[in-house]
Scaffold this motif. Structure first.
Motif, PDB file in Angstrom:
ATOM      1  N   HIS A 164     -99.573  28.346   1.193  1.00 17.29           N
ATOM      2  CA  HIS A 164    -100.568  27.732   1.660  1.00 17.29           C
ATOM      3  C   HIS A 164    -101.697  28.769   2.385  1.00 17.29           C
ATOM      4  N   ARG A 165    -102.965  28.853   1.613  1.00 19.51           N
ATOM      5  CA  ARG A 165    -103.981  29.935   1.834  1.00 19.51           C
ATOM      6  C   ARG A 165    -104.946  29.021   2.255  1.00 19.51           C
ATOM      7  N   ILE A 166    -105.772  29.868   3.332  1.00 21.06           N
ATOM      8  CA  ILE A 166    -106.781  29.062   3.906  1.00 21.06           C
ATOM      9  C   ILE A 166    -107.971  30.230   3.440  1.00 21.06           C
ATOM     10  N   LEU A 167    -109.092  29.840   2.659  1.00 20.48           N
ATOM     11  CA  LEU A 167    -109.939  30.538   2.032  1.00 20.48           C
ATOM     12  C   LEU A 167    -111.226  30.653   3.076  1.00 20.48           C
ATOM     13  N   HIS A 168    -111.680  29.197   3.369  1.00 15.60           N
ATOM     14  CA  HIS A 168    -113.032  29.427   3.983  1.00 15.60           C
ATOM     15  C   HIS A 168    -112.823  28.448   5.380  1.00 15.60           C
ATOM     16  N   PRO A 169    -112.369  29.014   6.349  1.00 16.22           N
ATOM     17  CA  PRO A 169    -112.159  27.901   7.565  1.00 16.22           C
ATOM     18  C   PRO A 169    -113.421  27.671   8.199  1.00 16.22           C
ATOM     19  N   GLU A 170    -114.502  28.740   7.948  1.00 15.99           N
ATOM     20  CA  GLU A 170    -115.886  28.275   8.499  1.00 15.99           C
ATOM     21  C   GLU A 170    -116.502  27.125   7.995  1.00 15.99           C
ATOM     22  N   LYS A 171    -116.284  26.621   6.775  1.00 14.23           N
ATOM     23  CA  LYS A 171    -116.641  25.282   6.424  1.00 14.23           C
ATOM     24  C   LYS A 171    -115.904  24.278   6.733  1.00 14.23           C
ATOM     25  N   THR A 172    -114.894  24.270   7.931  1.00 18.25           N
ATOM     26  CA  THR A 172    -114.307  23.188   8.601  1.00 18.25           C
ATOM     27  C   THR A 172    -115.435  22.360   9.292  1.00 18.25           C
ATOM     28  N   THR A 173    -115.295  21.150   9.409  1.00 17.96           N
ATOM     29  CA  THR A 173    -116.263  20.354  10.174  1.00 17.96           C
ATOM     30  C   THR A 173    -115.316  19.636  11.444  1.00 17.96           C
ATOM     31  N   GLY A 174    -114.371  20.086  11.525  1.00 12.27           N
ATOM     32  CA  GLY A 174    -113.576  19.484  12.716  1.00 12.27           C
ATOM     33  C   GLY A 174    -112.786  17.918  12.480  1.00 12.27           C
ATOM     34  N   CYS A 175    -113.041  17.459  11.242  1.00 16.74           N
ATOM     35  CA  CYS A 175    -112.611  16.062  11.081  1.00 16.74           C
ATOM     36  C   CYS A 175    -111.107  15.775  11.261  1.00 16.74           C
ATOM     37  N   ARG A 176    -110.468  16.805  11.178  1.00 16.48           N
ATOM     38  CA  ARG A 176    -108.980  16.622  11.315  1.00 16.48           C
ATOM     39  C   ARG A 176    -108.101  15.796  10.265  1.00 16.48           C
ATOM     40  N   THR A 177    -108.929  15.454   9.171  1.00 15.99           N
ATOM     41  CA  THR A 177    -108.019  14.775   8.230  1.00 15.99           C
ATOM     42  C   THR A 177    -106.868  15.430   7.711  1.00 15.99           C
ATOM     43  N   CYS A 178    -106.773  16.941   7.482  1.00 13.25           N
ATOM     44  CA  CYS A 178    -105.622  17.475   7.005  1.00 13.25           C
ATOM     45  C   CYS A 178    -104.546  17.428   8.295  1.00 13.25           C
ATOM     46  N   GLU A 179    -105.035  17.707   9.545  1.00 13.92           N
ATOM     47  CA  GLU A 179    -103.988  17.668  10.441  1.00 13.92           C
ATOM     48  C   GLU A 179    -103.460  16.208  10.556  1.00 13.92           C
ATOM     49  N   ASN A 180    -104.024  14.981  10.439  1.00 14.71           N
ATOM     50  CA  ASN A 180    -103.327  13.574  10.240  1.00 14.71           C
ATOM     51  C   ASN A 180    -102.707  13.210   9.092  1.00 14.71           C
ATOM     52  N   THR A 181    -102.892  13.843   7.954  1.00 17.07           N
ATOM     53  CA  THR A 181    -102.137  13.662   7.091  1.00 17.07           C
ATOM     54  C   THR A 181    -101.010  14.497   6.577  1.00 17.07           C
ATOM     55  N   CYS A 182    -100.620  15.630   7.253  1.00 14.19           N
ATOM     56  CA  CYS A 182     -99.516  16.507   7.016  1.00 14.19           C
ATOM     57  C   CYS A 182     -98.398  15.626   7.487  1.00 14.19           C
ATOM     58  N   PRO A 183     -97.325  15.603   6.760  1.00 19.51           N
ATOM     59  CA  PRO A 183     -96.181  14.877   7.366  1.00 19.51           C
ATOM     60  C   PRO A 183     -95.256  15.619   8.100  1.00 19.51           C
ATOM     61  N   ASN A 184     -95.357  16.961   8.473  1.00 19.59           N
ATOM     62  CA  ASN A 184     -94.595  17.574   9.039  1.00 19.59           C
ATOM     63  C   ASN A 184     -95.342  18.075  10.495  1.00 19.59           C
ATOM     64  N   GLY A 185     -96.622  17.926  10.482  1.00 19.57           N
ATOM     65  CA  GLY A 185     -97.281  18.321  11.615  1.00 19.57           C
ATOM     66  C   GLY A 185     -97.395  19.727  11.617  1.00 19.57           C
ATOM     67  N   ALA A 186     -97.627  20.413  10.540  1.00 23.34           N
ATOM     68  CA  ALA A 186     -97.611  21.894  10.235  1.00 23.34           C
ATOM     69  C   ALA A 186     -98.904  22.218  10.521  1.00 23.34           C
ATOM     70  N   ILE A 187     -99.905  21.561  10.408  1.00 15.02           N
ATOM     71  CA  ILE A 187    -101.437  22.001  10.391  1.00 15.02           C
ATOM     72  C   ILE A 187    -102.003  21.638  11.871  1.00 15.02           C
ATOM     73  N   ARG A 188    -102.843  22.394  12.261  1.00 16.60           N
ATOM     74  CA  ARG A 188    -103.694  22.100  13.297  1.00 16.60           C
ATOM     75  C   ARG A 188    -105.044  22.644  13.427  1.00 16.60           C
ATOM     76  N   VAL A 189    -105.896  21.795  13.870  1.00 21.61           N
ATOM     77  CA  VAL A 189    -107.452  22.293  13.873  1.00 21.61           C
ATOM     78  C   VAL A 189    -107.720  22.424  15.440  1.00 21.61           C
ATOM     79  N   GLU A 190    -108.084  23.562  15.704  1.00 17.58           N
ATOM     80  CA  GLU A 190    -108.176  24.143  16.902  1.00 17.58           C
ATOM     81  C   GLU A 190    -109.935  24.266  17.172  1.00 17.58           C
ATOM     82  N   ARG A 191    -110.527  23.449  18.076  1.00 17.51           N
ATOM     83  CA  ARG A 191    -111.962  23.463  18.508  1.00 17.51           C
ATOM     84  C   ARG A 191    -112.105  24.669  19.352  1.00 17.51           C
ATOM     85  N   ILE A 192    -113.012  25.473  19.054  1.00 18.07           N
ATOM     86  CA  ILE A 192    -113.516  26.769  20.067  1.00 18.07           C
ATOM     87  C   ILE A 192    -114.794  26.494  20.343  1.00 18.07           C
TER      88      ILE A 192
END
Length: 200
Positions: A164-192
């Protein structure tokens, strides 16, 4: 003893004292200008960026709702602690409370928000659900919605050579769709949120 009681009665029955006691008036209460009251709408247009909800430390105190005239933040006085952070963080000056806006403009201070994507390699199965479901990924590379693979280097994330590679984290909008669809809870979108001062 009797003389003392008579003296007190004479004092308390004086017209001046009775007038002051029964017709006392206090100056009307006025909130000082620095007082942080409940945030109120200024009439400016809300862009639905949700920063006010993100920074609010009191759960349920503020909610941005869709109205006939557009988006509008609603304050729940029963939950709001009047800290004023929602007023400070709003870049469009949609809310006002006390002298917060005046101080913010004078000091040229504000907040900058960004998101950080964290993937737990122990939990990640490299299934690609996060890659396929990401609306930004699909907008950049529409084919990703069908195959789950992307050759574009412009996407936020992708599965590449079993990793799993993250290429452009700066393009994230914070919608957390990836976090909600991960079956293992492996991904987290943190707000700073970072306080910034223009020109500093």
């Amino acid at each position: 003893m009797v003389r003392s009681i008579l003296w007190y009665l004479k004092e308390f029955l004086r017209r001046e004292w009775l007038t002051k006691f029964f017709f006392a008036r206090t100056a009307p209460l006025a909130a000082p200008p620095h007082f942080r009251d409940f945030p109120a709408l200024t009439g400016r247009e809300c862009t639905h960026c949700l920063l006010c909800m993100m920074i609010c430390p009191a759960p349920g105190a503020i909610e941005v709702r869709k109205t006939a005239n557009g988006w509008e933040p609603r304050i729940s006085p029963g939950h709001c602690i009047r800290c004023g952070l929602c007023v400070e963080v709003c870049t469009e000056d949609v809310l006002s409370s006390g002298r917060i806006l005046e101080v913010r403009r004078r000091d040229r201070s504000g907040f900058r928000t960004r998101f950080h994507i964290h993937v737990d390699p122990e939990r990640c199965m490299k299934c690609g659900n996060c890659v396929v479901s990401c609306p930004v990924n699909k907008e950049i590379d529409p084919e990703i919605a069908y195959g789950g693979h992307s050759a574009s280097d412009e996407v936020i994330m992708r599965i590449e050579q079993g990793q799993h590679r993250i290429l452009h984290p700066e393009k994230t909008t914070g919608c957390r769709t990836c976090e909600n669809t991960c079956p293992n809870g492996a991904i987290r979108v943190e707000r700073i949120l970072e306080p910034v001062q223009e020109g500093a």
